[in-house]
Scaffold this motif. Structure first.
Motif, short mmCIF file in Angstrom:
data_model
loop_
_atom_site.label_atom_id
_atom_site.label_comp_id
_atom_site.label_asym_id
_atom_site.label_seq_id
_atom_site.Cartn_x
_atom_site.Cartn_y
_atom_site.Cartn_z
N ALA A 1 39.68 38.78 30.73
CA ALA A 1 38.48 39.33 31.38
C ALA A 1 37.72 40.27 30.45
CB ALA A 1 38.87 40.06 32.66
N GLN A 2 38.44 41.02 29.62
CA GLN A 2 37.80 41.97 28.71
C GLN A 2 37.38 41.33 27.39
OE1 GLN A 2 40.22 45.99 30.22
NE2 GLN A 2 39.98 45.57 28.06
N GLY A 3 37.69 40.05 27.21
CA GLY A 3 37.30 39.38 25.98
C GLY A 3 38.24 39.62 24.82
N ALA A 4 39.40 40.23 25.08
CA ALA A 4 40.37 40.47 24.01
C ALA A 4 41.15 39.21 23.67
CB ALA A 4 41.33 41.58 24.40
N ALA A 5 41.09 38.22 24.55
CA ALA A 5 41.75 36.94 24.30
C ALA A 5 40.83 35.83 24.78
CB ALA A 5 43.09 36.87 25.03
N GLU A 6 40.91 34.69 24.11
CA GLU A 6 40.04 33.58 24.45
C GLU A 6 40.44 32.92 25.76
OE1 GLU A 6 40.23 30.97 21.14
OE2 GLU A 6 39.05 32.25 19.82
N VAL B 1 43.18 48.61 26.92
CA VAL B 1 43.00 47.77 28.10
C VAL B 1 42.70 48.67 29.29
CG1 VAL B 1 44.06 46.12 29.68
CG2 VAL B 1 44.53 45.97 27.23
N THR B 2 41.61 48.37 29.96
CA THR B 2 41.21 49.15 31.13
C THR B 2 41.66 48.44 32.40
OG1 THR B 2 39.24 49.93 29.96
CG2 THR B 2 39.26 50.17 32.35
N VAL B 3 42.33 49.15 33.26
CA VAL B 3 42.75 48.59 34.55
C VAL B 3 41.54 48.63 35.49
CG1 VAL B 3 44.29 48.83 36.52
CG2 VAL B 3 45.12 49.34 34.21
N PRO B 4 41.15 47.48 36.05
CA PRO B 4 39.96 47.45 36.91
C PRO B 4 40.15 48.24 38.20
CG PRO B 4 41.13 45.38 37.02
CD PRO B 4 41.80 46.18 35.94
N ASP B 5 39.06 48.67 38.77
CA ASP B 5 39.10 49.41 40.03
C ASP B 5 39.51 48.46 41.15
OD1 ASP B 5 38.80 51.09 42.14
OD2 ASP B 5 36.74 51.67 41.70
N ALA B 6 40.50 48.83 41.90
CA ALA B 6 41.01 47.96 42.97
C ALA B 6 40.15 48.01 44.22
CB ALA B 6 42.45 48.36 43.32
N ILE B 7 39.34 49.04 44.36
CA ILE B 7 38.50 49.18 45.56
C ILE B 7 37.08 48.76 45.21
CG2 ILE B 7 37.69 50.74 47.35
CD1 ILE B 7 40.72 50.28 47.32
N LYS C 1 45.59 38.36 32.43
CA LYS C 1 44.31 38.13 33.12
C LYS C 1 43.27 39.16 32.68
CE LYS C 1 42.36 37.70 37.78
NZ LYS C 1 42.67 37.75 39.25
N GLN C 2 43.71 40.41 32.51
CA GLN C 2 42.77 41.45 32.11
C GLN C 2 42.35 41.30 30.66
OE1 GLN C 2 41.33 43.11 34.24
NE2 GLN C 2 40.18 44.57 33.00
N LEU D 1 48.69 45.58 40.54
CA LEU D 1 50.06 45.90 40.16
C LEU D 1 50.12 46.91 39.03
CD1 LEU D 1 53.06 45.24 40.64
CD2 LEU D 1 52.85 43.40 38.97
N LEU D 2 49.16 46.85 38.11
CA LEU D 2 49.18 47.73 36.95
C LEU D 2 48.51 49.07 37.23
CD1 LEU D 2 48.33 45.24 34.06
CD2 LEU D 2 50.59 46.06 34.77
N LYS D 3 49.20 50.14 36.89
CA LYS D 3 48.64 51.48 37.01
C LYS D 3 47.96 51.89 35.71
CE LYS D 3 50.01 56.24 38.24
NZ LYS D 3 51.17 57.10 38.62
N SER D 4 48.61 51.62 34.58
CA SER D 4 48.03 51.92 33.27
C SER D 4 48.65 51.01 32.23
CB SER D 4 48.24 53.39 32.89
OG SER D 4 49.62 53.66 32.71
#
Length: 764
Positions: free
Chosen positions: A311-316, A553-559, A307-308, A542-545
């Motif tokens: 979202a980041q455009g690394a995959a179509e 890949v940047t993990v989005p802010d959960a808050i 999903k990330q 679920l992902l920390k890093s």
């Protein structure tokens, strides 16, 4: 006219030169811009650019050759870690076995051509319009769009990478043209079906045939081949074992599309096509190392990463993202706390599994548990329970959204009421002590008109006039159905979405007040975490890093942002403490010996026909949602009732779900703490006491006493705060009071009717 002028006139043919016109200051003329942009210059520039582009393409064509296969063939494993860095799992070896095209039945070969590229046998290997569209989307950042030929897809899979750049797309175009000239169509088709990703970790048609139908590629039928061909569009979404109802409809539609195209191209007889029926794939064979909860966690982590990447455009799309994840080389550190994970698994085993015995009761085999635990301050998913064993039950019960959350949706209705300063039909502001009619099957009214909805309370119990607090404690359907209409169902659904529920495509109708939409424990944990976090949005993460040697890949802010006011969120929390102390969860949570004074808010829920039972509860530092789901343990795995499971007449949210929640939460919470609430309403700020009833609770629901409640002929109720002093000594009847001559007040205790104890079967 002078002589000189006459001579010049004769030289010009006897005509006198016309005098020059003077242009008025405002008159139009040829400006510098018009002289610069003439049609000739524009056309010349256009053709010049075309020639330049053609020349550049010729140079590219001469410079770019067909390379060797890319390094994706030498895949690494993916590494998964707990939050403390210790190893959870190592997975990701490529599951692929190359087969000759001759081993694949010709009709099955044609299913892939019919699905992806009907002109494959005629084209030059490229789709110029589709490629141009893809280049434009890449440049403008609009993402992917279909149109690639089978040749182009094979080139991308085998010779290049999945990166989204203009240079990669140009290389793909050139190599596809050259490959089509130098290799046969059979060579390209064989490469395509042997390198494509089909989901379930299967690369290539042989692995896919085994993964989905447990046969070799040479034994595939046309119907099976059509499914595998359809699957390539979205492997994860179309995998029958985990697909949603929408996903199943989509893959069936694409299956039909493939076969209809085969008829259109003359590759399949029309009568044969009409006789074909969709053949559901077999259950997946899981990797033995993925047993227990490991497989659920790994799959959930992969899904979050995919999903990330999109979202980041690394995959179509999800298909390409899944291929990137399965290429390996990833190190994923999860937010899963090793100790909390073990405690959650232990709690389910002790509080539920030990009570189930399928040898005595067949229904016991149909009970599935799912749970998700979230830190409301950070959004971290610290524990997750997906099912008994990933090798035995493939679907993750913690993330599946196909069961109704039932009455755990009621706090969302109250949150919408408080956030929007909603009023009852009589114009009374809706607060914790506002009085509603709790009569079962009472028709819901909107502006004096019945809306055609009259929900039944659990066991058809009548409660008479009750406060909102009591209605939440006892989970009274009729009250919250009316409240939803008072607030406005569009507003209720809007707040539900803001709190974290997936409301896309849901109708804003009164029936939704019963929690009839689908939801997962992870989703409900996020909703309640937002309430716990004082109205600031919490997205369970679920992902920390994530680490990779070639990708970032940047993990989005959960808050996130404040989605409802702190006062509204805190008021709901305050009301939900009454469910634990005086309501449907008191037997399992309030009286738990491990509680040690811990303040708790939560809500039970039991759906129609006992298909699901829930308890979602929280302390200031931990939110956990537990769901029990009735599912037939044999294909086609339909939803089934849980009546008489574990020897109980019915499985309620206040039973096993609340017991699992309490054993887990009180075992891992650490020091006790209190909610920091900015509110003046609800059970958390009202004095509470425990009555000693003189009559034993019965299985049969009884109506609440009405002689002490405000009469129906009294003036409209208000939200005036009740007295803060409880009676000196509880008795067997509620204390009486004299209403003022102005609008009436509520019963003295806003935490519920303390002298009418909760009876089994009163929960919705």
């Amino acid at each position: 006219m002078g002589r000189a002028e006459e001579r010049r006139a004769r030289q010009r043919g006897g005509r006198r030169a016309a005098p020059k016109r003077r242009r008025s200051p405002g008159a139009p003329g040829k400006s510098g811009i018009r002289r610069l942009f003439t049609w000739k210059k524009i056309l010349g520039t256009f053709f010049g650019l075309c020639l330049l582009g053609m020349g550049a393409f010729v140079v590219l064509y001469m410079m770019i050759g067909i390379p060797k296969g890319n390094a994706d063939a030498e895949l690494q494993s993916n590494v998964y870690k707990y939050s403390d860095g210790s190893l959870l799992a190592r997975a990701g070896d490529r599951n692929r076995e190359i087969v000759d095209l001759a081993e694949v039945p010709k009709p099955v070969q044609k299913t892939f051509v019919a699905a992806e590229n009907k002109t494959f046998y005629k084209d030059a290997g490229v789709d110029l319009k589709g490629t141009a569209r893809g280049l434009l989307n890449t440049v403008t950042g609009k993402g992917a769009q279909g149109g690639s030929t089978i040749t182009q897809q094979y080139v991308k899979n085998y010779y290049l990478t999945q990166e989204q750049t203009v240079s990669r797309k140009l290389k793909e175009l050139v190599i596809s043209l050259k490959l089509d000239r130098e290799k046969s169509k059979d060579y390209i088709l064989a490469g395509y079906i042997n390198t494509s990703y089909y989901g379930r970790g299967a690369y290539g048609i042989q692995a896919a045939a085994q993964a989905y139908y447990h046969v070799d590629a040479k034994d595939l039928t046309v119907e099976q081949g059509a499914y595998l061909a359809a699957l390539l569009q979205a492997p994860n979404q179309y995998d029958w074992a985990i697909a949603s109802d929408t996903g199943k409809k989509l893959v069936k539609a694409r299956w039909n599309y493939v076969l209809d195209n085969m008829v259109e191209e003359g590759w399949l007889n029309k009568s044969e096509r009409q006789a074909m029926k969709f053949e559901e794939p077999e259950e997946p064979k899981a990797d033995p190392s993925m047993g227990g909860q490991t497989g659920y966690l790994v799959k959930a982590a992969n899904a979050a990463l995919e999903k990330q990447l999109v979202a980041q455009g690394a995959a179509e799309d999800s298909k390409q993202a899944g291929a990137l994840v399965d290429q390996g080389g990833w190190t994923l550190t999860l937010n899963i706390d090793k100790k909390k994970q073990a405690a959650l698994e232990k709690s389910v085993k002790q509080q539920l599994d030990s009570k189930l015995d399928p040898r005595k009761r067949k229904v016991d085999a149909d009970v599935q548990a799912g749970a998700a635990s979230v830190n409301p301050k950070t959004g971290a998913v610290v524990a997750m329970y997906g099912g008994r064993d990933y090798l035995k039950h493939y679907v993750n019960n913690a993330t599946r959204p196909d069961y109704q959350p039932a009455s755990t949706f009621k706090p969302v209705i109250l949150a919408a009421a408080l956030e929007g300063d909603a009023e009852t039909q009589d114009g009374t502001p809706i607060r914790a002590n506002t009085i509603y009619d709790g009569t079962s099957k009472r028709p819901v009214v909107d502006d004096g008109t019945k809306v055609g909805f009259a929900p039944e309370n659990e066991d058809d119990a009548d409660y008479g006039k009750v406060t909102v607090q009591t209605a939440m404690n006892k989970s009274i359907n009729s009250v919250f159905a009316q409240m939803g209409v008072d607030v406005g169902m569009p507003e209720v659904m809007k707040v539900a979405g803001e709190l974290g529920m997936n409301t896309e495509g849901l109708e804003a109708v009164p029936a939704q007040t019963l929690g009839t939409m689908g939801a997962s424990p992870l989703e409900m944990a996020g909703v309640y975490a937002t309430l716990d976090n004082h109205g600031r949005k919490v997205t369970p993460t679920l992902l920390k890093s994530v680490e990779h040697n070639t990708r970032a890949v940047t993990v989005p802010d959960a808050i996130g942002d404040q989605v409802i006011s702190r006062e509204a969120a805190d008021s709901v929390t305050s009301v939900l403490t009454g469910v634990v102390d005086d309501g449907t969860a008191q037997r399992s949570v309030r009286n738990n010996p491990q509680r040690d004074g811990q303040q708790v808010a939560g809500k039970t829920g039991t759906s129609d026909d006992n298909l699901s039972a829930w308890f979602t509860g929280y302390t200031p530092g931990l939110v956990t949602s537990v769901g029990l789901f009735g599912e037939d343990d044999k294909p086609p795995y339909k939803h089934v009732p849980m009546y008489k499971a574990a020897g109980e007449p019915r499985i309620n949210g206040g039973d096993f779900p609340a017991l699992i929640w309490a054993a887990y939460t009180f075992g891992v919470m650490g020091d006790t703490s209190k909610f920091d609430l900015d509110t003046k309403q609800g059970a958390a700020v009202q004095p509470t006491w425990t009555p000693t009833p003189t009559r034993e609770p019965t299985k049969e629901p009884t109506k609440e006493p009405t002689t002490e409640e405000p009469s129906s002929s009294s003036p409209p109720p208000t939200t005036e705060e009740p007295s803060s002093s409880p009676p000196a000594s509880p008795s067997t009847t509620p204390p009486t009071f004299t209403p003022p001559t102005a609008p009436e007040t509520t019963p003295p205790d806003d935490g519920g009717d303390p002298f009418d104890p909760i009876k089994p079967g009163e929960e919705d």
